[in-house]
Enzyme design. Structure first.
Site, short mmCIF file in Angstrom:
data_model
loop_
_atom_site.label_atom_id
_atom_site.label_comp_id
_atom_site.label_asym_id
_atom_site.label_seq_id
_atom_site.Cartn_x
_atom_site.Cartn_y
_atom_site.Cartn_z
N VAL A 14 0.83 -1.21 0.00
CA VAL A 14 0.00 0.00 0.00
C VAL A 14 0.86 1.26 0.00
CG1 VAL A 14 -1.83 1.26 1.19
CG2 VAL A 14 -1.83 -1.25 1.20
N LYS A 105 -7.17 -1.63 8.96
CA LYS A 105 -8.49 -2.10 9.39
C LYS A 105 -8.47 -2.74 10.77
CE LYS A 105 -7.87 -6.48 6.95
NZ LYS A 105 -6.55 -6.14 6.39
N VAL A 132 -11.29 -0.34 4.26
CA VAL A 132 -12.41 -1.19 3.83
C VAL A 132 -12.52 -1.18 2.31
CG1 VAL A 132 -14.90 -1.60 3.95
CG2 VAL A 132 -13.68 -0.75 5.96
N ILE A 136 -12.40 0.97 -3.49
CA ILE A 136 -13.81 1.37 -3.61
C ILE A 136 -14.09 2.47 -2.58
CG2 ILE A 136 -16.21 0.62 -3.48
CD1 ILE A 136 -15.24 -2.22 -4.04
N GLY A 187 -0.59 -14.90 -3.91
CA GLY A 187 -0.62 -13.76 -3.01
C GLY A 187 -1.99 -13.37 -2.50
N GLU A 190 -2.32 -15.28 2.95
CA GLU A 190 -1.07 -15.30 3.70
C GLU A 190 -0.68 -16.75 4.01
OE1 GLU A 190 0.63 -12.63 4.33
OE2 GLU A 190 -0.87 -11.14 3.71
N LYS A 205 -13.78 -5.26 8.91
CA LYS A 205 -14.30 -4.28 7.96
C LYS A 205 -15.78 -4.04 8.19
CE LYS A 205 -10.89 -5.81 4.54
NZ LYS A 205 -10.70 -6.57 3.28
#
Length: 432
Positions: A14, A105, A132, A136, A187, A190, A205
């Site tokens: 991220v 989250k 979340v 989107i 991926g 995990e 979430k």
């Protein structure tokens, strides 16, 4: 024109996506915010590690104080994950008067309100859109785009990993076990996949969605959760024969009695828009009193989709700073409605019973359902041969029944001598 400086904690998936967008789309962002935004410093554990993103002159450090103590840094972005250390970083940022964006989250589901209260105390913005459904913009839609509506119910596919697995089970007719290794390699899962498979990721979430949609605090431990571990290829096929698709849904509902927040596998009609959400895509279906039904759809994970949500929050803060607007927050808790137990809810059910072929008396099962006033909608029988043995699968769908009553009925059915194993139960979602 003052250039806004950003400090980022974390340069994983991220963080890298966020830096990429802030760097390569800086002109678009400046046009929207009227303010230049630049990543000044990035804090990571290991500065010697090879990075896939070009920092373009930004400072790379392992010292958090290079961000927290820098008076020029206006906005702190936390994309590290984890809870205690991340919480400490955010708290210190607020104390220094810095605005915060987070994608965490796990942290928000536990401490979202507490951190919001702290942001308010220190007059700082606090957003967490990326926590979340990835890219989107569902949280911003619930807060701002749907003003004028009372949000009644949300039903969402908000875990792309489990949706990927269920889609492949449906399309390729593969068992869950056969797909899990592929999902890890690609991926989607995990090494320890329990957070996804057992529904905990979606439950966190769901707590955030419910809190924002209803302006009422819902915490992770108040969300009923059940994962996809026990969903078999047989259930996928039986559901299809009945006109249903199995999805892991996060559902939040605001009722007269209180709030319901739950995550579990559901049978939904194959004609429903959520049934067509495939592989790793996410979607959130929202029912409002005035607008009616609407659906938000897109990629729920990945560097650029999730980074896009982070940048959207940064841009919102930058715009508010440019126009001297009051701080805004992810949570706006106004109500104190009770969060209801799943046992207090009523559902229709799919039930699969595996029975000994020559011993079953189906009237015994029907009498137990009648005792608890549970109506039978459909009843189908399939012969099942495995390892040279023959048994029967009875597939039953029911009318609406209180969860507590249904569970009592199933417990009595499982005690019948002809029942081979625990019953398979999946709720049928008819209210979306």
């Amino acid at each position: 024109m003052k250039e806004l400086q950003v400090g980022i904690f974390g340069l994983g998936t991220v963080g890298s996506g966020t830096v990429d967008i802030l760097t390569n789309n800086k002109e678009i962002i400046q046009t929207s915010t009227t303010t230049p935004v630049r990543v000044k410093t990035v804090c990571v554990k290991d500065t010697s590690k090879q990075r896939k993103v070009n920092l373009h002159g930004s400072k790379l450090t392992s010292d958090p104080n290079d961000i927290l103590d820098d008076p020029e840094i206006d906005i702190v972005v936390e994309v590290m994950g984890g809870i205690e250390y991340s919480k400490s970083v955010i708290e210190q940022a607020f104390k220094k008067g810095k605005h915060v964006v987070s994608a965490n989250k796990d942290l928000i589901a536990l401490y979202g309100k507490e951190l919001t209260d702290m942001a308010r105390k220190h007059n700082c913005h606090f957003f967490f859109e990326a926590a979340v459904a990835g890219g989107i913009p569902i949280l911003r839609a619930l807060q701002f785009s749907l003003i004028g509506n009372q949000i009644q119910k949300i039903g969402g596919i908000i875990n792309g990993s489990t949706n990927y697995i269920l889609t492949r089970m449906q399309v390729e007719e593969l068992s869950l076990d056969k797909i899990i290794d592929d999902a890890k390699r690609l991926g989607y899962l995990e090494a320890d996949p329990s957070a996804d498979l057992e529904g905990y990721d979606a439950a966190r979430k769901c707590a955030i969605l419910a809190s924002i949609a209803f302006n009422n605090l819902v915490t992770f431990d108040q969300v009923y959760v059940s994962g996809i571990n026990n969903i078999t290829l047989e259930d996928i096929k039986y559901a299809k024969n009945l006109g249903y698709t199995i999805k892991l849904l996060a559902i939040a509902e605001n009722t007269e009695s209180g709030i319901v927040a739950r995550v579990h596998p559901c049978l939904i009609p194959s004609s429903h828009p959520l049934a067509g959400v495939m592989y790793s895509f996410n979607a959130v279906y929202v029912i409002c009193d005035k607008l009616g039904e609407t659906m938000f759809y897109g990629k729920g994970a990945g560097d650029l989709p999730t980074g896009s949500a982070v940048v959207n929050d940064i841009a919102s803060i930058a715009k508010n700073i440019s126009f001297n607007q009051k701080p805004e927050y992810g949570y706006k808790i106004l109500n104190e409605s009770r969060v209801l137990s799943i046992d207090e809810q009523s559902f229709s059910y799919y039930l699969r019973l595996n029975v000994q072929k020559n011993l079953i008396n189906i009237s015994d099962v029907l009498n137990i359902f009648d005792k608890y006033k549970i109506t039978i909608k459909t009843l189908d029988k399939f012969e099942k041969k495995q390892n040279g043995n023959s048994s029967l699968d009875y597939i039953i769908t029911t009318g609406t029944s209180l969860e507590e009553s249904f569970n009592k009925a199933v417990k009595e059915i499982e005690d019948l001598s002809s029942i081979n194993c625990k019953a398979k139960i999946i709720r049928i979602e008819r209210g979306l």
